[in-house]
Design an enzyme around this catalytic site. Structure first.
Site, short mmCIF file in Angstrom:
data_model
loop_
_atom_site.label_atom_id
_atom_site.label_comp_id
_atom_site.label_asym_id
_atom_site.label_seq_id
_atom_site.Cartn_x
_atom_site.Cartn_y
_atom_site.Cartn_z
CD GLU A 267 -0.48 1.00 -7.72
OE1 GLU A 267 -0.93 1.52 -8.78
OE2 GLU A 267 0.53 0.30 -7.71
CG HIS A 285 1.91 2.00 -11.16
ND1 HIS A 285 0.85 1.18 -10.87
CD2 HIS A 285 2.48 1.47 -12.26
CE1 HIS A 285 0.77 0.20 -11.75
NE2 HIS A 285 1.75 0.36 -12.62
#
Length: 533
Positions: A267, A285
């Protein structure tokens, strides 16, 4: 010492953005400085002026930062994980680490449901279509959840909230978690199954597991092929538990109907091909990103820091200083207890029902609470989303319905002065591991009754049962050598020549799955596992 407002002269550094409610509580007990965006060098330079440090996930509290913190009492992580805090360094320097493991439970559960319903009803695609000026009702025919089966992988706090909400939608539920007792699952209205059963029976599969060596890529091509073509995957737990290349292939080939993903192996995932797939609903997220959750974790951490300043025990200490004469005497054996517990977990198959811990020799003569809790922490840690320490090990074991039995044996078997043995009882049998100290070094000296002498020196271990026969070692070595995998050590524990024996093989590199299958296909190797400590 107190200042003119009657406030104790403590200073707190807040290094990441936290909710105002938490800051207000901190301001009542100390002088608070808010300085965000600090790098390691910046923290090292200023941290010696502070008694407490508050972070979220952005700031890294490294060993260098801890070493420079001459007056630091506590690090507060306003969230669940403590991956950005060097807990070992904090413990070495006597710094408490606290977190807020329950503050975002509801937020994560609700986001799981937002994604599940969104992917089932094509909400994002339909919204984008309408914004583009189209009215495509027939294109976005969805799937009802009522009467369907929801499978959950992992049955911790968030998963239990998800299951509770599934009942409101009139869904059937099934869970896979080998470290939760069946009666615990029954109490929350679900049943336990194997991983294969959950995958094959479920219409929606939701993940709620910690990411570690045991769960990394636990879902690959083989597991995805067990699922119904009409099934959906939902992951709001950790990126990396699903092999993303296998998932992409399954989605593109319509092997499964779709996926809803909040977490990714790397990420930010802006260039991840999964987010471009039409049958994927993806978010960046956001599982813990609600106003209420941020307030909750900030307040929780602030209250715990206040408790530390009052010399009280915080609710969610990730580590804890050891004290007392009995614990001091046992301190050298604590690494042994943790090592034994971890290895038991890694070797166990089936549904865990009971843990039996035996203390022999010198260990039978002292109060063994620290050993029991450390063994539990080693056992439960690899499978828990919450960091497990002596502080919370007993409570997590209780939540999972794990029965713990302790035994004491005045005499330790030769040649050991003290021996700690842990035996896990499961519905598939049991695994027993014994450990001791050699000098000041922890060693594994027994596995399932076979004598070994294993030093935990890193790398990977292949542990298996085999038939003792000539040529065995050569064939295993040839397979590993052909894959350029170096053998660091090998031991064989046996009771009689050419009978069943235990093989422990240390290697420096990870074993690819296809190579491991070749090893298992050797006629003399009955069963084996690869573990890493």
């Amino acid at each position: 010492m107190a200042d003119t407002d009657g406030k104790v002269d403590h200073r707190i550094l807040v290094a990441d953005k936290v909710a105002e409610e938490g800051l207000a509580l901190l301001g009542k007990i100390a002088t608070v400085d808010i300085r965000t965006g600090l790098k390691e060098a910046d923290l090292v330079e200023i941290i010696s002026d502070y008694d407490a440090l508050v972070v979220r996930s952005e700031t890294k509290v490294t060993a260098a930062v801890i070493a420079a913190a001459k007056r630091l009492l506590v690090v507060g992580r306003a969230g669940v994980g403590v991956d950005n805090v060097d807990v070992e360094a904090a413990t070495t320097h006597g710094v408490l680490v606290v977190n807020a493991p329950t503050g975002n439970t509801v937020a994560a559960a609700e986001h799981t449901w937002a994604l599940l319903l969104g992917v089932a009803r094509h909400v994002a695609l339909a919204n984008a279509s309408l914004r583009a000026g189209k009215w495509e009702r027939s294109r976005f025919v969805g799937t009802e959840v009522r009467g369907k089966t929801l499978g959950v992988i992992g049955l911790g706090r968030v998963a239990r909230e998800v299951v509770q909400r599934a009942h409101a939608f009139e869904m059937h539920t099934i869970a896979y978690d080998p470290f939760v007792a069946p009666e615990v699952a029954e109490r929350i209205g679900t049943r336990l199954g194997t991983l294969e059963e959950v995958l094959s029976e479920s219409d929606f599969v939701s993940f709620h597991v910690v990411l570690n060596d045991a769960t990394r890529n636990m879902i690959g091509r083989r597991e995805l092929e067990l699922m119904k073509p009409s099934a959906y995957i939902v992951n709001c737990s950790r990126g990396g538990v699903i092999d993303e290349s296998s998932l992409l292939e399954a989605l593109q080939n319509r092997r499964i109907a779709g996926a809803a993903l909040d977490v990714f192996a790397h990420e930010p995932a802006t260039d991840n091909p999964l987010v471009q797939e039409a049958n994927v609903l993806a978010t960046p997220h956001l599982g813990a990103s609600t106003t209420e959750a941020q307030v909750s974790v900030a307040v929780d951490v602030a209250e715990q820091i206040a408790a530390v300043f009052r010399n009280e025990t915080p609710r969610y200490a990730v580590n804890v200083p050891l004290s007392g004469a009995a614990v001091t005497a046992l301190r050298p054996y604590l690494p042994v207890a943790e090592l034994v517990g971890k290895l038991v977990t890694l070797l166990t198959s089936g549904q865990l029902q009971q843990l039996e811990i035996s203390y022999s020799g010198d260990l039978a003569e002292v109060e063994a609470d620290a050993l029991r809790l450390t063994t539990l922490a080693g056992l439960l840690g690899p499978t828990s989303a919450t960091r497990v320490t002596m502080v919370n090990a007993a409570e997590i074991a209780r939540q999972r319905g794990l029965r713990v039995i302790e035994r004491r044996e005045p005499e330790a078997p030769e040649p050991y002065v003290g021996l700690l043995t842990a035996r896990a009882v499961t519905d598939a049998g049991g695994v027993q591991v014994g450990g001791t100290l050699v000098g000041q070094e922890p060693r594994i000296v027994q596995i399932d009754g076979y004598s070994v002498d294993i030093r935990p020196n890193g790398g990977y271990w292949i542990i298996g049962r085999h038939t003792d026969r000539p040529g065995m070692i050569g064939k295993i070595g040839t397979l590993l050598g052909s894959a350029d995998i170096n053998i660091s050590f090998m031991q064989v524990g046996r009771r009689e020549a050419r009978g069943e024996a235990l093989l422990v093989l240390g290697v420096d590199e990870p074993i690819p799955p296809e190579l491991f299958q070749k090893l298992l296909a050797l006629p003399f190797l009955h069963r084996a596992k690869v573990v890493r400590l």
